[in-house]
Design an enzyme around this catalytic site. Structure first.
Site, PDB file in Angstrom:
ATOM      1  CB  SER A 127      -0.900   0.006   1.241  1.00  0.00           C
ATOM      2  OG  SER A 127      -1.531   1.255   1.419  1.00  0.00           O
ATOM      3  CE1 TYR A 152      -4.320  -2.020   4.684  1.00  0.00           C
ATOM      4  CE2 TYR A 152      -3.633   0.214   4.141  1.00  0.00           C
ATOM      5  CZ  TYR A 152      -4.016  -1.051   3.745  1.00  0.00           C
ATOM      6  OH  TYR A 152      -4.103  -1.355   2.410  1.00  0.00           O
TER       7      TYR A 152
END
Length: 348
Positions: A127, A152
């Protein structure tokens, strides 16, 4: 070839599976259909894939290693594209264990299954969030990413480290893909553009953080899929010129590689919102709010590696992409609402 797509009922997983099937590949798609967002949307995506004779759909959680490995072994999987994950930056602030279970333990299972089954290439989703506190723009895969600002992001950075370990120890070819703000039809309801559209259509106010001054490298789903598709056959090789005294995080002496996939054209959030308004023919009621914990003010992808290795650069404009999303949204939710009304009428 036989390709396993984890998270095949998810946004990117569904679109990638569709593309692979159109190209004549055999796809094994797995998903656990968790309720992080509306499960029916996941079911409806999956239903689009099931009629294809080259698609095998299995409800399976990557947290169950025995079932995962047995599937990979019996189906003679050659390539794994691992897209299953607990997504969302803000959700990680209140539900940390979901990220530890899926993004760390689950990814460990995928690595072990890949190792023992002799997978030829493991591609996995990282990501743009891994860039965290970095301010140098555009974000480059050669930059250090040691300061994440959300759990995350930390799990995605950990995935890259775990992958390198397996590339080093077992010669497993791994490719990590840092996606930048993906949007488009069949998207995720937890994403800002989706919730903006829903609220604008309902005449409800939308929350806009940091006065709308955030910059995002919005990347249309078809461009993400094209990048993945080209990289499937581009198996990383050990780089004999990799310098241990000045280590480049994007490559290795092992068969390991990391790429950015982004639009390479950051757009201010307010312009993005105005584009949604134009596509819907409606004006948003905006409530400005301060920056949220875990958010970053800007994302901007350097995609030199992607262009150099597979000759691809995302090129879908915001105007094109949002228009396609708005068309899908009206069709999907318009039809769903009509069906619901008919069902209620029939029950009376």
């Amino acid at each position: 070839m036989t390709i396993l797509v984890t998270g095949a009922a998810g946004f990117i997983g569904y679109h990638l599976s569709s593309r692979l099937l159109r190209e004549g590949q055999r796809v094994i798609g797995i998903d656990n259909f968790n309720d992080y967002y509306e499960v029916q949307l996941k079911r409806d995506r999956f239903a689009q894939l099931l009629p294809d004779p080259n698609f095998t759909g299995v409800e399976l959680d990557i947290a169950d290693y025995d079932k995962l490995f047995e599937l990979v072994r019996t189906e003679k999987v050659e390539v794994i594209v691992h897209l299953a994950a607990q997504a969302g930056v803000r959700y990680s602030l209140t539900n940390p264990f979901a990220y530890l279970e899926t993004n760390l333990k689950g990814f460990g299972h995928v690595l072990e299954a890949s190792r023992h089954a002799g997978i030829k290439h493991l591609i996995y989703a990282s990501s743009s969030s891994v860039y965290g506190a970095n301010e140098k723009m555009p974000f480059s895969v050669s930059d250090s990413v040691d300061h994440p600002v959300s759990l995350y992001a930390a799990t995605k950075k950990a995935n890259e480290l775990m992958a390198h370990t397996y590339s080093h120890l077992y010669g497993l070819p791994t490719t990590g893909l840092r996606f930048f703000t993906v949007y488009g039809p069949w998207g995720r309801p937890d994403m800002a553009y989706f919730s903006f559209t829903k609220k604008i259509m309902a005449g409800e106010p939308i929350d806009v953080f940091n006065e709308g001054r955030m910059l995002r490298d919005f990347t249309y789903i078809d461009d993400i899929v094209e990048g993945i598709y080209r990289l499937i056959g581009h198996v990383p090789q050990p780089d004999p010129s990799w310098d241990r005294s000045r280590p480049d995080p994007s490559g290795s002496y092992a068969p390991y590689k990391v790429y950015n996939i982004g639009n390479n054209k950051p757009v201010e959030l307010m312009h993005f919102i105005r584009t949604i308004e134009k596509s819907l023919g409606r004006e948003a009621v905006i409530q400005y709010k301060p920056m949220q914990p875990g958010d970053v003010p800007a994302t901007y992808a350097n995609i030199d590696g992607l262009m150099k290795d597979v000759g691809f650069k995302p090129d879908t404009t915001i105007e094109e992409g949002i228009a396609r999303f708005a068309e899908w949204y009206r069709a999907y939710y318009g039809e769903a609402k009509e069906a619901e009304q008919l069902a209620k009428a029939a029950s009376k």
